[in-house]
Every structure is written in C-alpha cells, then in structure tokens.
Design a protein around this motif. Structure first.
Motif, PDB file in Angstrom:
ATOM      1  N   ALA A  29       0.812  -1.220   0.000  1.00 34.19           N
ATOM      2  CA  ALA A  29       0.000   0.000   0.000  1.00 34.19           C
ATOM      3  C   ALA A  29       0.846   1.271   0.000  1.00 34.19           C
ATOM      4  O   ALA A  29       0.489   2.257  -0.648  1.00 34.19           O
ATOM      5  CB  ALA A  29      -0.947  -0.007   1.194  1.00 34.19           C
ATOM      6  N   LYS A  30       1.972   1.269   0.718  1.00 40.83           N
ATOM      7  CA  LYS A  30       2.792   2.486   0.799  1.00 40.83           C
ATOM      8  C   LYS A  30       3.379   2.857  -0.557  1.00 40.83           C
ATOM      9  O   LYS A  30       3.383   4.030  -0.940  1.00 40.83           O
ATOM     10  CB  LYS A  30       3.914   2.314   1.814  1.00 40.83           C
ATOM     11  N   LEU A  31       3.853   1.866  -1.292  1.00 40.80           N
ATOM     12  CA  LEU A  31       4.439   2.152  -2.600  1.00 40.80           C
ATOM     13  C   LEU A  31       3.355   2.574  -3.595  1.00 40.80           C
ATOM     14  O   LEU A  31       3.567   3.479  -4.403  1.00 40.80           O
ATOM     15  CB  LEU A  31       5.222   0.941  -3.115  1.00 40.80           C
ATOM     16  N   VAL A  32       2.179   1.972  -3.514  1.00 38.13           N
ATOM     17  CA  VAL A  32       1.069   2.386  -4.391  1.00 38.13           C
ATOM     18  C   VAL A  32       0.657   3.815  -4.054  1.00 38.13           C
ATOM     19  O   VAL A  32       0.396   4.620  -4.955  1.00 38.13           O
ATOM     20  CB  VAL A  32      -0.122   1.409  -4.297  1.00 38.13           C
ATOM     21  N   THR A  41      -2.127   5.717   2.984  1.00 40.38           N
ATOM     22  CA  THR A  41      -2.561   4.462   2.365  1.00 40.38           C
ATOM     23  C   THR A  41      -4.077   4.331   2.406  1.00 40.38           C
ATOM     24  O   THR A  41      -4.642   3.507   1.691  1.00 40.38           O
ATOM     25  CB  THR A  41      -1.912   3.250   3.059  1.00 40.38           C
ATOM     26  N   ARG A  42      -4.732   5.159   3.214  1.00 35.93           N
ATOM     27  CA  ARG A  42      -6.197   5.129   3.263  1.00 35.93           C
ATOM     28  C   ARG A  42      -6.785   5.417   1.879  1.00 35.93           C
ATOM     29  O   ARG A  42      -7.768   4.802   1.466  1.00 35.93           O
ATOM     30  CB  ARG A  42      -6.718   6.146   4.279  1.00 35.93           C
ATOM     31  N   ALA A  43      -6.173   6.340   1.145  1.00 32.50           N
ATOM     32  CA  ALA A  43      -6.657   6.646  -0.212  1.00 32.50           C
ATOM     33  C   ALA A  43      -6.552   5.416  -1.103  1.00 32.50           C
ATOM     34  O   ALA A  43      -7.450   5.146  -1.907  1.00 32.50           O
ATOM     35  CB  ALA A  43      -5.868   7.807  -0.809  1.00 32.50           C
ATOM     36  N   VAL A  44      -5.476   4.658  -0.964  1.00 29.76           N
ATOM     37  CA  VAL A  44      -5.300   3.439  -1.764  1.00 29.76           C
ATOM     38  C   VAL A  44      -6.393   2.437  -1.423  1.00 29.76           C
ATOM     39  O   VAL A  44      -6.981   1.808  -2.304  1.00 29.76           O
ATOM     40  CB  VAL A  44      -3.892   2.832  -1.528  1.00 29.76           C
ATOM     41  N   ARG A  45      -6.669   2.295  -0.132  1.00 30.00           N
ATOM     42  CA  ARG A  45      -7.738   1.391   0.308  1.00 30.00           C
ATOM     43  C   ARG A  45      -9.082   1.834  -0.270  1.00 30.00           C
ATOM     44  O   ARG A  45      -9.878   1.014  -0.733  1.00 30.00           O
ATOM     45  CB  ARG A  45      -7.778   1.364   1.843  1.00 30.00           C
ATOM     46  N   GLN A  46      -9.332   3.131  -0.297  1.00 32.28           N
ATOM     47  CA  GLN A  46     -10.589   3.656  -0.856  1.00 32.28           C
ATOM     48  C   GLN A  46     -10.661   3.418  -2.364  1.00 32.28           C
ATOM     49  O   GLN A  46     -11.710   3.057  -2.884  1.00 32.28           O
ATOM     50  CB  GLN A  46     -10.718   5.148  -0.549  1.00 32.28           C
ATOM     51  N   TRP A  47      -9.556   3.603  -3.051  1.00 31.47           N
ATOM     52  CA  TRP A  47      -9.529   3.355  -4.494  1.00 31.47           C
ATOM     53  C   TRP A  47      -9.819   1.889  -4.795  1.00 31.47           C
ATOM     54  O   TRP A  47     -10.441   1.565  -5.800  1.00 31.47           O
ATOM     55  CB  TRP A  47      -8.187   3.705  -5.095  1.00 31.47           C
ATOM     56  N   ALA A  48      -9.340   0.993  -3.929  1.00 30.20           N
ATOM     57  CA  ALA A  48      -9.503  -0.443  -4.161  1.00 30.20           C
ATOM     58  C   ALA A  48     -10.898  -0.940  -3.780  1.00 30.20           C
ATOM     59  O   ALA A  48     -11.294  -2.036  -4.190  1.00 30.20           O
ATOM     60  CB  ALA A  48      -8.442  -1.222  -3.389  1.00 30.20           C
ATOM     61  N   ALA A  49     -11.630  -0.158  -3.021  1.00 33.38           N
ATOM     62  CA  ALA A  49     -12.978  -0.560  -2.605  1.00 33.38           C
ATOM     63  C   ALA A  49     -13.963  -0.247  -3.723  1.00 33.38           C
ATOM     64  O   ALA A  49     -14.224   0.910  -4.028  1.00 33.38           O
ATOM     65  CB  ALA A  49     -13.365   0.162  -1.315  1.00 33.38           C
ATOM     66  N   ALA A  50     -14.492  -1.269  -4.332  1.00 34.60           N
ATOM     67  CA  ALA A  50     -15.381  -1.086  -5.487  1.00 34.60           C
ATOM     68  C   ALA A  50     -16.596  -0.242  -5.157  1.00 34.60           C
ATOM     69  O   ALA A  50     -17.121   0.469  -6.015  1.00 34.60           O
ATOM     70  CB  ALA A  50     -15.804  -2.447  -6.036  1.00 34.60           C
ATOM     71  N   GLU A  51     -17.060  -0.304  -3.910  1.00 32.81           N
ATOM     72  CA  GLU A  51     -18.266   0.448  -3.544  1.00 32.81           C
ATOM     73  C   GLU A  51     -17.973   1.910  -3.215  1.00 32.81           C
ATOM     74  O   GLU A  51     -18.876   2.707  -3.071  1.00 32.81           O
ATOM     75  CB  GLU A  51     -18.982  -0.222  -2.367  1.00 32.81           C
ATOM     76  N   ASP A  52     -16.702   2.259  -3.111  1.00 31.95           N
ATOM     77  CA  ASP A  52     -16.320   3.634  -2.796  1.00 31.95           C
ATOM     78  C   ASP A  52     -16.264   4.445  -4.086  1.00 31.95           C
ATOM     79  O   ASP A  52     -15.615   4.047  -5.044  1.00 31.95           O
ATOM     80  CB  ASP A  52     -14.954   3.654  -2.103  1.00 31.95           C
ATOM     81  N   PRO A  53     -16.946   5.585  -4.138  1.00 33.89           N
ATOM     82  CA  PRO A  53     -16.978   6.372  -5.371  1.00 33.89           C
ATOM     83  C   PRO A  53     -15.670   7.102  -5.695  1.00 33.89           C
ATOM     84  O   PRO A  53     -15.480   7.563  -6.806  1.00 33.89           O
ATOM     85  CB  PRO A  53     -18.104   7.387  -5.129  1.00 33.89           C
ATOM     86  N   ARG A  54     -14.754   7.186  -4.721  1.00 34.56           N
ATOM     87  CA  ARG A  54     -13.500   7.901  -4.973  1.00 34.56           C
ATOM     88  C   ARG A  54     -12.602   7.050  -5.866  1.00 34.56           C
ATOM     89  O   ARG A  54     -12.365   5.879  -5.591  1.00 34.56           O
ATOM     90  CB  ARG A  54     -12.790   8.209  -3.665  1.00 34.56           C
ATOM     91  N   THR A  55     -12.122   7.666  -6.906  1.00 33.50           N
ATOM     92  CA  THR A  55     -11.195   6.980  -7.807  1.00 33.50           C
ATOM     93  C   THR A  55     -10.031   7.921  -8.103  1.00 33.50           C
ATOM     94  O   THR A  55     -10.169   9.137  -7.998  1.00 33.50           O
ATOM     95  CB  THR A  55     -11.866   6.591  -9.147  1.00 33.50           C
ATOM     96  N   PRO A  56      -8.896   7.347  -8.464  1.00 37.90           N
ATOM     97  CA  PRO A  56      -7.765   8.209  -8.814  1.00 37.90           C
ATOM     98  C   PRO A  56      -8.052   8.991 -10.098  1.00 37.90           C
ATOM     99  O   PRO A  56      -8.877   8.580 -10.917  1.00 37.90           O
ATOM    100  CB  PRO A  56      -6.612   7.230  -9.011  1.00 37.90           C
TER     101      PRO A  56
END
Length: 126
Positions: A29-32, A41-56
């Motif tokens: 997660a840190k390198l991503v 890394t919370r942003a990475v976790r949010q990006w990976a969560a399909a139900e979360d509307p936040r995307t890069p």
C-alpha cells in the motif's frame, strides 16, 4: 515479450478498484500511495474498494496501470520483495533514479518507455 503483452492488456482491462487492489498486493500500500501521489494508504484502500466512489485521477490511473504492467512483468520471475526493491532502488539503466520516482514525478509519455525498457532488461537478465 509475450508476458509483457499479456500484462499490458490486463492493465487496460481491469477496472480501477481491481487494478489498485492487485497492485497493492504486488507492491504494498505504501508504494502504491507513493506512485499515486497521495500521503496516506487510506486513499489506496478507498480506491480499491469497489463500492467507494473515490477513484484516482486519469493521470494517476494511467501511472498505476503502467506500474501494474511492469510489476506483473517482473513478478513472472521474481517474488514480490524483489519487485518492490526494483521499483524503489536506484537503477543504473535510469541514470541512477528509482523507477517509482520516475513514474511518480515524470510525464508518463516521457519516462514510461524507459522504465518499461529497464524492467524488460531486468526480467531478461533474471
């Protein structure tokens, strides 16, 4: 070259959450987060969560797609620890700059081909 083509096609076909999730498994997660230009890394976790509307952003997503392509290529011959070290280490084929730094800070069209060529050379030598 076959694995490289497969990795390229896969990087394009994956939806953003799945791409980020797989990249997180390969690189951590840190390198991503570093590649994605985010502090936590919370942003990475949010990006990976399909139900979360936040995307890069599109720019970040393209950078992550390139990183996934390279990580997948390297992973064919080396364990994740070696792949992570390759991304973070100073690379003589890249003027002693870490591939992750180039991908994060450089324009993808300018630095992407060189980083990919360095990864291909590393994979071929291994």
């Amino acid at each position: 070259m076959r694995g490289d083509l497969r990795a390229h096609e896969e990087s394009l076909r994956l939806a953003a959450p799945e791409l980020v999730g797989r990249l997180r498994e390969l690189l951590g997660a840190k390198l991503v987060a570093y590649l994605g230009s985010v502090q936590e890394t919370r942003a990475v976790r949010q990006w990976a969560a399909a139900e979360d509307p936040r995307t890069p952003s599109t720019d970040v997503l393209n950078r992550l797609r390139m990183a996934y392509r390279i990580a997948t290529l390297l992973r064919e011959k080396d364990p994740p620890g070696v792949v992570q070290a390759w991304f973070q280490g100073l690379n003589p084929r890249l003027d002693d700059v870490a591939p992750a730094r180039l991908l994060r800070e450089g324009g993808l069209e300018q630095v992407g081909p060189g980083v990919l060529a360095a990864a291909r050379a590393f994979a071929a030598a291994g």
